[in-house]
Design a protein around this motif. Structure first.
Motif, mmCIF file in Angstrom:
data_model
loop_
_atom_site.group_PDB
_atom_site.id
_atom_site.type_symbol
_atom_site.label_atom_id
_atom_site.label_comp_id
_atom_site.label_asym_id
_atom_site.label_seq_id
_atom_site.Cartn_x
_atom_site.Cartn_y
_atom_site.Cartn_z
ATOM 1 N N VAL A 210 0.857 -1.187 0.000
ATOM 2 C CA VAL A 210 0.000 0.000 0.000
ATOM 3 C C VAL A 210 0.892 1.235 0.000
ATOM 4 N N ILE A 211 0.662 2.131 -0.975
ATOM 5 C CA ILE A 211 1.412 3.391 -1.007
ATOM 6 C C ILE A 211 0.502 4.599 -0.779
ATOM 7 N N GLY A 212 -0.791 4.362 -0.683
ATOM 8 C CA GLY A 212 -1.682 5.475 -0.390
ATOM 9 C C GLY A 212 -3.140 5.114 -0.580
ATOM 10 N N VAL A 213 -3.989 6.035 -0.156
ATOM 11 C CA VAL A 213 -5.431 5.930 -0.351
ATOM 12 C C VAL A 213 -5.878 7.253 -0.951
ATOM 13 N N GLY A 214 -6.574 7.175 -2.085
ATOM 14 C CA GLY A 214 -7.021 8.381 -2.758
ATOM 15 C C GLY A 214 -7.978 9.198 -1.915
ATOM 16 N N ASP A 215 -7.841 10.536 -2.035
ATOM 17 C CA ASP A 215 -8.775 11.437 -1.355
ATOM 18 C C ASP A 215 -9.508 12.329 -2.358
ATOM 19 N N GLY A 216 -9.302 12.073 -3.655
ATOM 20 C CA GLY A 216 -9.956 12.851 -4.695
ATOM 21 C C GLY A 216 -9.213 14.112 -5.088
ATOM 22 N N THR A 217 -8.148 14.477 -4.336
ATOM 23 C CA THR A 217 -7.386 15.685 -4.660
ATOM 24 C C THR A 217 -5.879 15.442 -4.769
ATOM 25 N N THR A 218 -5.353 14.435 -4.067
ATOM 26 C CA THR A 218 -3.913 14.177 -4.071
ATOM 27 C C THR A 218 -3.512 13.420 -5.325
ATOM 28 N N ALA A 219 -2.481 13.929 -6.014
ATOM 29 C CA ALA A 219 -2.023 13.315 -7.258
ATOM 30 C C ALA A 219 -0.756 12.481 -7.065
ATOM 31 N N ALA A 220 0.111 12.847 -6.099
ATOM 32 C CA ALA A 220 1.411 12.188 -5.946
ATOM 33 C C ALA A 220 1.463 11.384 -4.651
ATOM 34 N N PHE A 221 2.049 10.187 -4.745
ATOM 35 C CA PHE A 221 2.176 9.285 -3.606
ATOM 36 C C PHE A 221 3.601 8.747 -3.545
ATOM 37 N N ARG B 292 8.460 8.618 -6.259
ATOM 38 C CA ARG B 292 7.107 9.194 -6.226
ATOM 39 C C ARG B 292 6.335 8.785 -7.476
ATOM 40 N N VAL B 293 5.064 8.431 -7.250
ATOM 41 C CA VAL B 293 4.148 8.070 -8.337
ATOM 42 C C VAL B 293 3.104 9.178 -8.426
ATOM 43 N N THR B 294 2.922 9.720 -9.638
ATOM 44 C CA THR B 294 1.983 10.817 -9.854
ATOM 45 C C THR B 294 0.894 10.377 -10.820
ATOM 46 N N PHE B 295 -0.358 10.630 -10.428
ATOM 47 C CA PHE B 295 -1.515 10.219 -11.220
ATOM 48 C C PHE B 295 -2.150 11.408 -11.933
ATOM 49 N N ALA B 296 -2.671 11.151 -13.128
ATOM 50 C CA ALA B 296 -3.490 12.130 -13.864
ATOM 51 C C ALA B 296 -4.515 11.338 -14.658
ATOM 52 N N PRO B 297 -5.773 11.369 -14.274
ATOM 53 C CA PRO B 297 -6.376 12.142 -13.187
ATOM 54 C C PRO B 297 -6.077 11.527 -11.817
ATOM 55 N N VAL B 298 -6.405 12.289 -10.770
ATOM 56 C CA VAL B 298 -6.133 11.832 -9.409
ATOM 57 C C VAL B 298 -7.050 10.661 -9.059
ATOM 58 N N ASP C 299 -7.377 -0.309 -6.209
ATOM 59 C CA ASP C 299 -8.354 -1.246 -5.641
ATOM 60 C C ASP C 299 -8.135 -2.673 -6.158
ATOM 61 N N GLY C 300 -6.875 -3.073 -6.259
ATOM 62 C CA GLY C 300 -6.517 -4.432 -6.663
ATOM 63 C C GLY C 300 -6.518 -4.701 -8.151
ATOM 64 N N VAL C 301 -6.851 -3.704 -8.979
ATOM 65 C CA VAL C 301 -6.880 -3.879 -10.434
ATOM 66 C C VAL C 301 -5.670 -3.178 -11.027
ATOM 67 N N ARG C 302 -4.896 -3.905 -11.813
ATOM 68 C CA ARG C 302 -3.689 -3.328 -12.416
ATOM 69 C C ARG C 302 -4.045 -2.094 -13.239
ATOM 70 N N CYS C 303 -3.247 -1.060 -13.067
ATOM 71 C CA CYS C 303 -3.482 0.225 -13.724
ATOM 72 C C CYS C 303 -2.285 0.523 -14.630
ATOM 73 N N PRO C 304 -2.354 0.147 -15.927
ATOM 74 C CA PRO C 304 -1.183 0.308 -16.798
ATOM 75 C C PRO C 304 -0.926 1.737 -17.259
ATOM 76 N N THR C 305 -1.923 2.632 -17.208
ATOM 77 C CA THR C 305 -1.742 4.007 -17.693
ATOM 78 C C THR C 305 -2.340 4.996 -16.709
ATOM 79 N N GLY C 306 -2.123 6.275 -16.984
ATOM 80 C CA GLY C 306 -2.697 7.325 -16.149
ATOM 81 C C GLY C 306 -1.817 7.712 -14.977
ATOM 82 N N TRP C 307 -0.579 7.298 -14.979
ATOM 83 C CA TRP C 307 0.343 7.625 -13.902
ATOM 84 C C TRP C 307 1.773 7.600 -14.431
ATOM 85 N N SER C 308 2.675 8.236 -13.709
ATOM 86 C CA SER C 308 4.102 8.201 -14.031
ATOM 87 C C SER C 308 4.879 8.015 -12.735
#
Length: 196
Positions: A93-104, A145-151, A129-138
């Motif tokens: 676990v590296i974080g839990v989304g809050d709807g505003t934070t982009a970087a973890f 640090r992992v940054t998401f777009a969108p958050v 949520d346990g589903v692999r996310c291949p895009t939308g982050w760097s």
């Protein structure tokens, strides 16, 4: 700060000693009561490595380790270390989304305790949520640090499979290489300490 990687050589023996160190200030009152102040949020880690043999032949094991030590000027420069049994985690676990934070910040957990991973070896595998996310982050490999777009949406659990290095330095300015046979050397004590 160097991004040179400490050489992996076959002569490394068991035991590998690893020790966490915290810094605590303790003030004792006149009545014997104590006030304790934790000065560091995260520990420094120490490793003690022993090399049973380093061949001085075409394998260049001796020259590789000795040259690496000399290039760092002992404990002057830091470098990257791939700890044999502490270099990767899965489903961390590296974080839990809050709807505003982009970087973890990537992290590694040990029995309910987690500390940051600051140098990634390669791009992590990220799950929402346990589903692999291949895009939308760097991922920034140099900072972990992992940054998401969108958050990530509120309450989304972000986990990762990570492979990482430790940023360390030599603990001493001297290394004692011992020749015990023709073209065979050892290093009985190579100590490393993590840096921030």
């Amino acid at each position: 700060m160097s991004n040179a990687v400490f050489p992996t050589l076959p002569g490394l023996t068991w035991d590998i000693k690893r020790s966490p160190e915290f810094k605590t200030t303790i003030v004792t009152g006149a009545d014997g009561g104590e006030t304790r102040i934790g000065n560091w949020v995260y520990p420094l880690w120490h490793w003690k490595l022993t090399y049973e043999f380093l061949r001085d032949d075409a394998t260049n094991e001796l020259k590789s380790l000795l040259g690496f030590f000399l290039a760092r000027s002992g404990r002057l420069d830091d470098f990257l270390f791939l700890a044999p049994d502490d270099c990767e985690v899965t489903d961390q676990v590296i974080g839990v989304g809050d709807g505003t934070t982009a970087a973890f910040q990537c992290a590694r957990g040990l029995g309910g305790y987690a500390e940051p991973v600051t140098v990634l070896r390669e791009k992590p595998v990220i799950y929402l949520d346990g589903v692999r996310c291949p895009t939308g982050w760097s991922a920034d490999l140099a900072t972990g640090r992992v940054t998401f777009a969108p958050v990530p949406a509120r309450s989304t659990v972000i986990t990762a499979d990570l492979s990482y290095y430790w940023r360390v330095r030599f603990d001493l300015d001297m290394a004692e290489f011992n020749q015990f046979a023709e073209k065979l050397w050892d290093l009985q004590e190579c100590t490393l300490v993590s840096v921030r």
